[in-house]
Design a protein around this motif. Structure first.
Motif, PDB file in Angstrom:
ATOM      1  N   GLY A 235      59.222  39.583  57.980  1.00  0.00           N
ATOM      2  CA  GLY A 235      57.988  38.815  57.889  1.00  0.00           C
ATOM      3  C   GLY A 235      56.806  39.684  57.531  1.00  0.00           C
ATOM      4  N   LEU A 236      56.759  40.910  58.086  1.00  0.00           N
ATOM      5  CA  LEU A 236      55.690  41.840  57.745  1.00  0.00           C
ATOM      6  C   LEU A 236      55.751  42.217  56.268  1.00  0.00           C
ATOM      7  N   MET A 237      56.968  42.447  55.767  1.00  0.00           N
ATOM      8  CA  MET A 237      57.122  42.773  54.350  1.00  0.00           C
ATOM      9  C   MET A 237      56.702  41.595  53.473  1.00  0.00           C
ATOM     10  N   ALA A 238      56.949  40.375  53.953  1.00  0.00           N
ATOM     11  CA  ALA A 238      56.523  39.190  53.195  1.00  0.00           C
ATOM     12  C   ALA A 238      55.004  39.133  53.096  1.00  0.00           C
ATOM     13  N   LEU A 239      54.322  39.482  54.182  1.00  0.00           N
ATOM     14  CA  LEU A 239      52.856  39.502  54.149  1.00  0.00           C
ATOM     15  C   LEU A 239      52.342  40.586  53.205  1.00  0.00           C
ATOM     16  N   VAL A 240      53.008  41.738  53.198  1.00  0.00           N
ATOM     17  CA  VAL A 240      52.611  42.804  52.279  1.00  0.00           C
ATOM     18  C   VAL A 240      52.783  42.357  50.831  1.00  0.00           C
ATOM     19  N   SER A 241      53.918  41.716  50.539  1.00  0.00           N
ATOM     20  CA  SER A 241      54.144  41.240  49.172  1.00  0.00           C
ATOM     21  C   SER A 241      53.152  40.149  48.804  1.00  0.00           C
ATOM     22  N   LEU A 242      52.757  39.314  49.777  1.00  0.00           N
ATOM     23  CA  LEU A 242      51.740  38.294  49.507  1.00  0.00           C
ATOM     24  C   LEU A 242      50.404  38.938  49.152  1.00  0.00           C
ATOM     25  N   ALA A 243      50.044  39.993  49.866  1.00  0.00           N
ATOM     26  CA  ALA A 243      48.798  40.696  49.558  1.00  0.00           C
ATOM     27  C   ALA A 243      48.850  41.324  48.171  1.00  0.00           C
ATOM     28  N   ILE A 244      49.992  41.895  47.817  1.00  0.00           N
ATOM     29  CA  ILE A 244      50.140  42.489  46.481  1.00  0.00           C
ATOM     30  C   ILE A 244      50.040  41.412  45.403  1.00  0.00           C
ATOM     31  N   SER A 245      50.602  40.235  45.675  1.00  0.00           N
ATOM     32  CA  SER A 245      50.520  39.132  44.711  1.00  0.00           C
ATOM     33  C   SER A 245      49.073  38.732  44.466  1.00  0.00           C
ATOM     34  N   PHE A 246      48.284  38.655  45.535  1.00  0.00           N
ATOM     35  CA  PHE A 246      46.868  38.313  45.374  1.00  0.00           C
ATOM     36  C   PHE A 246      46.127  39.406  44.606  1.00  0.00           C
ATOM     37  N   LEU A 247      46.468  40.663  44.862  1.00  0.00           N
ATOM     38  CA  LEU A 247      45.820  41.755  44.135  1.00  0.00           C
ATOM     39  C   LEU A 247      46.130  41.678  42.644  1.00  0.00           C
ATOM     40  N   LEU A 248      47.401  41.410  42.305  1.00  0.00           N
ATOM     41  CA  LEU A 248      47.759  41.282  40.893  1.00  0.00           C
ATOM     42  C   LEU A 248      47.066  40.087  40.255  1.00  0.00           C
ATOM     43  N   LEU A 249      46.946  39.008  41.017  1.00  0.00           N
ATOM     44  CA  LEU A 249      46.287  37.822  40.478  1.00  0.00           C
ATOM     45  C   LEU A 249      44.809  38.092  40.197  1.00  0.00           C
ATOM     46  N   ASN A 250      44.138  38.761  41.147  1.00  0.00           N
ATOM     47  CA  ASN A 250      42.695  38.967  41.036  1.00  0.00           C
ATOM     48  C   ASN A 250      42.307  40.120  40.123  1.00  0.00           C
ATOM     49  N   PHE A 251      43.157  41.164  40.060  1.00  0.00           N
ATOM     50  CA  PHE A 251      42.779  42.348  39.299  1.00  0.00           C
ATOM     51  C   PHE A 251      43.514  42.480  37.968  1.00  0.00           C
ATOM     52  N   PHE A 252      44.525  41.644  37.749  1.00  0.00           N
ATOM     53  CA  PHE A 252      45.229  41.717  36.462  1.00  0.00           C
ATOM     54  C   PHE A 252      45.223  40.372  35.726  1.00  0.00           C
ATOM     55  N   ILE A 253      45.789  39.339  36.333  1.00  0.00           N
ATOM     56  CA  ILE A 253      45.999  38.094  35.599  1.00  0.00           C
ATOM     57  C   ILE A 253      44.672  37.449  35.202  1.00  0.00           C
ATOM     58  N   LEU A 254      43.779  37.235  36.164  1.00  0.00           N
ATOM     59  CA  LEU A 254      42.519  36.545  35.851  1.00  0.00           C
ATOM     60  C   LEU A 254      41.623  37.354  34.910  1.00  0.00           C
ATOM     61  N   PRO A 255      41.368  38.651  35.194  1.00  0.00           N
ATOM     62  CA  PRO A 255      40.520  39.406  34.255  1.00  0.00           C
ATOM     63  C   PRO A 255      41.130  39.552  32.866  1.00  0.00           C
ATOM     64  N   ALA A 256      42.451  39.702  32.786  1.00  0.00           N
ATOM     65  CA  ALA A 256      43.088  39.847  31.473  1.00  0.00           C
ATOM     66  C   ALA A 256      42.933  38.575  30.643  1.00  0.00           C
ATOM     67  N   ILE A 257      43.050  37.408  31.285  1.00  0.00           N
ATOM     68  CA  ILE A 257      42.858  36.149  30.560  1.00  0.00           C
ATOM     69  C   ILE A 257      41.407  36.017  30.110  1.00  0.00           C
ATOM     70  N   LEU A 258      40.466  36.366  30.992  1.00  0.00           N
ATOM     71  CA  LEU A 258      39.050  36.291  30.625  1.00  0.00           C
ATOM     72  C   LEU A 258      38.700  37.271  29.508  1.00  0.00           C
ATOM     73  N   GLN A 259      39.439  38.357  29.452  1.00  0.00           N
ATOM     74  CA  GLN A 259      39.181  39.367  28.427  1.00  0.00           C
ATOM     75  C   GLN A 259      39.662  38.924  27.055  1.00  0.00           C
ATOM     76  N   GLY A 260      40.443  37.838  27.009  1.00  0.00           N
ATOM     77  CA  GLY A 260      40.900  37.314  25.727  1.00  0.00           C
ATOM     78  C   GLY A 260      42.355  37.552  25.435  1.00  0.00           C
ATOM     79  N   SER A 261      43.130  38.147  26.372  1.00  0.00           N
ATOM     80  CA  SER A 261      44.564  38.340  26.148  1.00  0.00           C
ATOM     81  C   SER A 261      45.277  36.997  26.163  1.00  0.00           C
TER      82      SER A 261
END
Length: 487
Positions: A235-261
């Motif tokens: 369960g702790l590892m699941a929470l860690v992976s959830l945090a990593i998912s949010f980081l990828l969403l906020n720092f990669f997916i959303l900015p990359a789309i806004l950047q025009g990719s």
């Protein structure tokens, strides 16, 4: 005749098993190249007398059979390592330097906001402050007339709000709260206020929402505690992976789309990275997890192909409400239909993980329960489990989308629109395509993952382990005395 047969060990030496010399009865217990040759830990026969001790050693003296051989693990790695390398390269190439700046419009979410507190609330007549701005007509058949009459006859509130953050910290302003307003303010309440620098000074600040930080943080804490208490380390590892998912969403997916990719390319790369991290972090680096990853990957590819085909065929633009319109206005280069497809892929990933991991685990456990079952038997048993999973998951997905679109469906119900009219509108058509494409991918993931797991778990097992777990290999050692007794 049976009384003349001699046991494999002398009757006066019942404990000779562990110390027997080469060529004695112990050779009957293990065929050449048997379990010990495969590398299992020898727990020994000590403490078990005679032939009975030896037979018990065959049943419990060895660890579980390896699900796949080293050769098959190499085959799985040959598929997944290039895929993981491609994901890393995609992250490096598409990684944005941050969302591009723009001039704030002051509309919708694109406003400067600050934290504030309601200090006092006073009641007063709505007539004295002319809150309605529209003289009551007495006609309550329309929403405007009903609101005007209620405001003229009711009591309004004048709230004094203090700004707590920003350059105007400590500044106060007043706001009139009408009696028919859904959001009522009370003293001591934390609120979010919007700031518009171009407005007159006494109108620069206005309340836009309630500050829900504490209840949301408390609920998140309860959720995390429940996951750790029940799931423990996993369960702790699941929470860690959830945090990593949010980081990828906020720092990669959303900015990359806004950047025009390309939104589809960004979504596929980001979803693949989330999938690899979440599955291996939560379930370990094993062949079982690798099969779940392969099943998820195949299903995501199917969802991407179907989504691209039907979004284009149905001419869905992805620009259906004020929020998407604002995004398109601020960043005209964004492909809104591609953004819609990216949302379908990312939204389906979470449920796909659940289905593929469950199906893979089911096949592995079926194999552990009956190691002699071939891949066809494993597939048939696993797919029976999968059918129950399909029914519940599809129903869950459809209800989730229906719940999210419930206000929209209520508007169509009020308008007494036909089912065809409702389904044909772009707002509802988007949700239908999103639901059906995601559901097709989920349904397909069950047979695909089950077949992969059945093939992997039943194929290419080491010969020594197979002989140890195969009843046919054990029968000669345990049945030789029986045949002599029979005679």
């Amino acid at each position: 005749m049976t009384t003349t047969q001699h046991p494999p060990y002398p009757p006066h030496e019942p404990r000779r098993g562990p110390g027997a010399q080469a060529g004695d009865g112990r050779a009957e217990g293990h065929a050449p190249g048997g379990p010990y040759a495969a590398g299992e830990e020898r727990t020994g026969n000590g403490g078990h007398g005679g032939s009975g001790g030896h037979g018990h050693s065959n049943g419990h003296g060895h660890g579980p059979a390896a699900p796949v051989s080293r050769h098959l693990r190499k085959v799985i790695a040959a598929v997944l390592i290039p895929f993981a390398a491609a994901v890393v390269v995609g992250l490096a190439v598409l990684w944005p330097g941050g969302a591009p700046p723009h001039e704030r419009t002051g509309v919708g979410f694109d406003r400067q906001t600050q934290q504030a507190t309601v200090t006092t609330v006073d009641r007063l007549s709505c007539t004295s402050v002319n809150a309605s701005g529209v003289p009551p007509t007495g006609d309550t058949s329309t929403a405007e007339g009903s609101s005007a009459v209620q405001q003229a006859n009711g009591d309004c509130k004048r709230a004094t709000i203090r700004v707590d953050t920003g350059k105007d910290k400590g500044r106060t302003f007043t706001e009139i709260v009408q009696p028919d307003q859904t959001r009522q303010l009370h003293e001591g309440q934390k609120v979010v206020v919007a700031y518009e620098p171009s407005a007159p000074k006494d109108l620069q600040y206005s309340v836009t929402d309630i500050d829900r930080g504490f209840p949301m943080a408390l609920l998140a804490g309860i959720f995390a505690l429940a996951v750790v208490v029940v799931g423990r380390l996993r369960g702790l590892m699941a929470l860690v992976s959830l945090a990593i998912s949010f980081l990828l969403l906020n720092f990669f997916i959303l900015p990359a789309i806004l950047q025009g990719s390309n939104p589809l390319l960004v979504a596929v790369t980001g979803a693949s990275a989330i999938m690899l991290i979440a599955l291996y972090l939560c379930h370990g680096l094993s062949a079982r997890t690798s099969v779940a990853v392969l099943g998820t990957l195949v299903s995501l590819l199917l969802i991407g192909v179907l989504g691209s085909l039907f979004i284009g065929w149905a001419a869905l633009t992805g620009n259906t409400d004020d929020n998407t319109g604002l995004i398109h206005g601020l960043y005209p280069s964004i492909d809104m239909s591609g953004l819609l497809l990216a949302g379908v892929i990312i939204g389906s990933l979470g449920v796909l993980d659940d289905v593929t991991v469950t199906q893979t685990s089911a096949v592995w456990e079926l194999h552990e329960a009956n190691p002699t079952m071939g891949w066809r038997g494993l597939y048939r048993a696993g797919i029976r489990i999968g059918r129950d999973h399909i029914a519940s998951v599809v129903n869950t997905l459809v209800l989730a989308y229906a719940g999210a679109a419930l206000p929209l469906l209520l508007l169509f119900s009020i308008a007494q629109s036909s089912v065809g009219t409702v389904a044909n509108s772009e707002l509802v058509a988007e949700e239908i395509v999103r639901t059906l494409v995601g559901s097709i991918g989920l349904v397909a993931s069950v047979p695909v993952t089950t077949a992969l797991a059945a093939l992997v778990v039943s194929a290419d097992r080491p010969a020594g382990r197979t002989g140890a777990r195969d009843p046919g290999a054990v029968a000669p050692a345990r049945g030789g005395r029986g045949r002599r007794r029979k005679r």
